[in-house]
Design an enzyme around this catalytic site. Structure first.
Site, PDB file in Angstrom:
ATOM      1  N   TYR A   1      -3.978   0.505  -6.737  1.00 46.92           N
ATOM      2  CA  TYR A   1      -2.544   0.368  -6.532  1.00 46.92           C
ATOM      3  C   TYR A   1      -1.815   0.924  -7.757  1.00 46.92           C
ATOM      4  CZ  TYR A   1      -3.759  -2.894  -2.757  1.00 46.92           C
ATOM      5  OH  TYR A   1      -4.282  -3.491  -1.622  1.00 46.92           O
TER       6      TYR A   1
ATOM      7  N   GLY B   1       7.336  -4.249   6.892  1.00 41.55           N
ATOM      8  CA  GLY B   1       8.710  -4.434   7.339  1.00 41.55           C
ATOM      9  C   GLY B   1       8.959  -4.040   8.779  1.00 41.55           C
TER      10      GLY B   1
ATOM     11  N   PHE C   1      -1.248  -5.714   5.521  1.00 43.37           N
ATOM     12  CA  PHE C   1      -0.188  -5.212   6.393  1.00 43.37           C
ATOM     13  C   PHE C   1       0.325  -6.337   7.301  1.00 43.37           C
ATOM     14  CE2 PHE C   1       1.168  -1.076   8.676  1.00 43.37           C
ATOM     15  CZ  PHE C   1       1.920  -0.671   7.593  1.00 43.37           C
ATOM     16  N   PRO C   2       0.507  -7.553   6.792  1.00 44.99           N
ATOM     17  CA  PRO C   2       0.864  -8.671   7.676  1.00 44.99           C
ATOM     18  C   PRO C   2       2.226  -8.518   8.338  1.00 44.99           C
ATOM     19  CG  PRO C   2       1.085  -9.306   5.375  1.00 44.99           C
ATOM     20  CD  PRO C   2       0.405  -7.975   5.385  1.00 44.99           C
ATOM     21  N   LEU C   3       3.104  -7.728   7.728  1.00 42.76           N
ATOM     22  CA  LEU C   3       4.424  -7.494   8.314  1.00 42.76           C
ATOM     23  C   LEU C   3       4.611  -6.041   8.715  1.00 42.76           C
ATOM     24  CD1 LEU C   3       6.625  -9.641   5.893  1.00 42.76           C
ATOM     25  CD2 LEU C   3       5.906 -10.208   8.216  1.00 42.76           C
TER      26      LEU C   3
END
Length: 284
Positions: free
Chosen positions: A64, A214, A209-211
């Site tokens: 990252y 966005g 990537f839970p959301l």
């Protein structure tokens, strides 16, 4: 730790008990997960505020930035408050923005683990995860090297990222695996066989990537109308669904904004009925 406001339930990963609503650090970096953040000071505030709100599981990776997220975490939080668990990953290199070639050679994984220790200012990495399986390298070497690092006391627990049930089972023949981290959210549920297997065997499931960065929370989206009905934001509803889905689920929503962080954390306060869960799943 002070000002602990999260009401999310806890889970024990190996021998480490943490709240199930964690924080993912990928979005603290620049565009394409490359380079420093646009607002360095806000990134530091986000990390410190997450701990103030009761987050005690922070997920990162050497790739990252590369290295940027780990350095920010250490700058913001080291020496770490008691109970804060830092999970990092290695196995993906960076050749540019949004480019992630896998490298699973044992000597590379060892090098990155040792450098992560230095960047994070840790004596032991709580959870070291193989970021991807490198098809060019035998699995026994890719999992065997973290096992050796574990035996040396450099890492505490071993996890895997983006694997199948079969790959997990093969890895378990080499080392104890306490967590898996796969793409999973309300709109993308391909990993459900792995999630169910993890739940059956007491392995933490960390959905990245839970959301959908966005996508699930955008105004006018599929969740927007339902969220207004429940007096919540779309992102809160999506995270509440993840927490409801399985007791081994450990969502790690990431953000570069304190306001978004605080909004996400309120998801732990939402109780969903069976009818509401069904409504959410049918809507997306």
């Amino acid at each position: 730790m002070t000002d602990t406001t999260t009401t999310s339930p806890t889970i024990t990963i190996g021998d480490l008990t943490v709240h199930r609503l964690g924080f993912g650090s990928m979005q603290l970096t620049g565009p394409g997960v490359w380079g420093p953040p646009k607002d360095h000071d806000e990134a530091i505030r986000v990390l410190r505020r997450s701990v103030e709100l009761g987050v005690d599981f922070i997920d990162t990776a050497d790739s990252y930035g590369p290295y940027v997220a780990e350095e920010l975490i250490a700058e913001a939080l080291a020496p770490y408050p008691d109970g804060v668990v830092i999970a990092t990953k290695a196995g993906l290199t960076r050749t540019g923005p949004n480019e992630w070639p896998p490298v699973g050679r044992p000597e590379y994984l060892r090098q990155e683990a040792i450098q992560s220790l230095r960047r994070l200012e840790l004596d032991t990495i709580d959870l070291f995860q193989l970021h991807r399986i490198d098809e060019k390298v035998p699995l026994e070497d890719q999992v065997g090297e973290p096992k050796q690092l574990q035996d040396e006391g450099k890492i505490r627990h071993i996890g895997l990222s983006e694997v199948s049930v079969e790959q997990l089972q093969e890895a378990q023949k080499i080392a104890t695996i306490v967590s898996v981290q796969n793409l999973y959210n309300l709109a993308k549920r391909d990993a459900e066989p792995l999630l169910d297997h993890a739940a059956e065997h007491g392995i933490a499931f960390i959905p990245w990537f839970p959301l959908a960065t966005g996508g699930l929370a955008k105004e006018g989206g599929k969740l927007d109308e339902l969220a207004k009905k429940h007096a919540a934001s779309p992102s809160q509803l999506a995270l509440a669904w993840l927490l409801h889905r399985s007791p081994v689920m450990v969502p790690i929503p990431g953000t570069s904004s304190v306001a978004h962080l605080e909004d996400n954390m309120r998801a732990a306060d939402i109780a969903l009925s069976a009818d509401e869960v069904q409504e959410l799943e049918q809507a997306v």
